[in-house]
Scaffold this active site. Structure first.
Site, PDB file in Angstrom:
ATOM      1  N   MET A   1       0.930  -1.236   0.050  1.00 26.08           N
ATOM      2  CA  MET A   1      -0.104   0.087   0.013  1.00 26.08           C
ATOM      3  C   MET A   1       0.784   1.237  -0.142  1.00 26.08           C
ATOM      4  O   MET A   1       1.737   1.447   0.828  1.00 26.08           O
ATOM      5  CB  MET A   1      -0.578   0.054   1.293  1.00 26.08           C
ATOM      6  N   PRO A   2       0.620   2.047  -1.030  1.00 23.91           N
ATOM      7  CA  PRO A   2       1.040   3.409  -0.503  1.00 23.91           C
ATOM      8  C   PRO A   2      -0.156   4.044   0.199  1.00 23.91           C
ATOM      9  O   PRO A   2      -1.360   3.579   0.000  1.00 23.91           O
ATOM     10  CB  PRO A   2       1.376   4.204  -1.802  1.00 23.91           C
ATOM     11  N   ILE A   3       0.152   4.941   1.081  1.00 21.64           N
ATOM     12  CA  ILE A   3      -0.813   6.049   1.412  1.00 21.64           C
ATOM     13  C   ILE A   3      -0.119   7.364   1.138  1.00 21.64           C
ATOM     14  O   ILE A   3       0.945   7.593   1.263  1.00 21.64           O
ATOM     15  CB  ILE A   3      -1.052   6.083   2.958  1.00 21.64           C
ATOM     16  N   ASP A  38      -4.863  -0.610  -5.384  1.00 26.57           N
ATOM     17  CA  ASP A  38      -4.130  -0.302  -3.916  1.00 26.57           C
ATOM     18  C   ASP A  38      -3.806   1.254  -4.012  1.00 26.57           C
ATOM     19  O   ASP A  38      -3.056   1.888  -4.005  1.00 26.57           O
ATOM     20  CB  ASP A  38      -2.637  -0.791  -3.966  1.00 26.57           C
ATOM     21  N   PHE A  72       4.012   7.559   1.109  1.00 25.69           N
ATOM     22  CA  PHE A  72       4.322   6.462   2.059  1.00 25.69           C
ATOM     23  C   PHE A  72       4.226   5.330   1.465  1.00 25.69           C
ATOM     24  O   PHE A  72       3.144   4.701   1.220  1.00 25.69           O
ATOM     25  CB  PHE A  72       3.804   6.506   3.285  1.00 25.69           C
TER      26      PHE A  72
END
Lengths: 134, 134, 134
Positions: A1-3, A38, A72
């Protein structure tokens, strides 16, 4: 995952904000091998005086159209992938949301796969084979 | 110190928001050895279109009750501690704030003890013995 | 580039908020070798219940005047530079914005030069010689 955390000045339309978010996601998918689904983002609009940028650092002329993108994600992307990502974000935001390429800044913060849980209190990147990350 | 950033969609009650924050803190204390008083959080409520999540990534069915928790703390927790933390957050948020376990995502970002100051302009984790971190 | 995220409780004046942002930037320039024009910040004001702090962790008496500063920048600053930075932030915020030194907490998150793009979709810290970072 990116956030992904995206910061903009107040005043953009809903369509522009959506296009900015989608452009950043599209560039991650195309350039960094992020799965299509994602997709997790926080977009925050700021009043003047709450979002500070320098109008000339590194010789780049920035305006109040400035967009700051902080991603992130897990370490592992190559320098070439990151460079392609920066270029593609600037291109897509310009085409789809009328953001000047001078007004796009990006910062990446990297962690590790064990540092993510996507639901059910489970560290999916430790328990789920990579070909099922979708 | 961890600093914790919690993102939710607008519409939750004050009691739910407080329970979400307390649940995340409780899980850190129980599973990761965080001191009871080491409690610092930012909780942000978002309008639709400003908090984006995929409703099915990794086969998990998410709703607008989605809660994203980002924890910044010093490296040093084991994989087992992190896994216990994820499970306990999902459990406590479900019991105390009616959050579906599918709707809890967590990301950890790690730094080092010298990267913290808690007041007075001092790097307490360099100057204060660990048995006085309370 | 650092990107700086500053959190405060609602209720401060515009002048105080500006002085807080400028104080943090000034301390980075003086203590950490950050270029004068490398100034990018997000300042967020919070309602009660959305910004949680412990009023006594590590024996420091905090109030609602609490300011949390999170700095994202490239690794490379020494421990001495970081300690000087913490002290200078506490000093400048006290002098210029009437923030009690007890009410200043700081966390640093470090990444690498290739993780930044400042505009035009380019990773300037890879392409621009360091003496032109201004």
């Amino acid at each position: 995952m990116p956030i992904i955390r995206i910061e903009v000045m107040k005043g953009r339309t809903e369509a522009e904000l959506a296009a900015i978010g989608q452009g950043v996601h599209r560039a991650l998918v195309e350039c960094c091998g992020v799965p299509e689904r994602d997709h997790f983002q926080v977009i925050t609009e700021h009043e003047p005086g709450r979002f500070i940028y320098d109008p000339g650092y590194l010789g780049i002329a920035r305006t109040d159209g400035f967009v700051f993108v902080q991603v992130f994600f897990s370490a592992g992307r190559t320098t070439e992938q990151k460079k392609a990502f920066y270029a593609r974000v600037a291109e897509l935001l310009n085409i789809q949301a009328h953001v000047r390429p001078e007004d796009v800044a990006i910062a990446l913060v990297e962690n590790t796969p064990e540092n993510w849980s996507f639901g059910h209190g489970v560290a999916q990147y430790l328990t789920l084979p990579k070909d099922q990350w979708r």
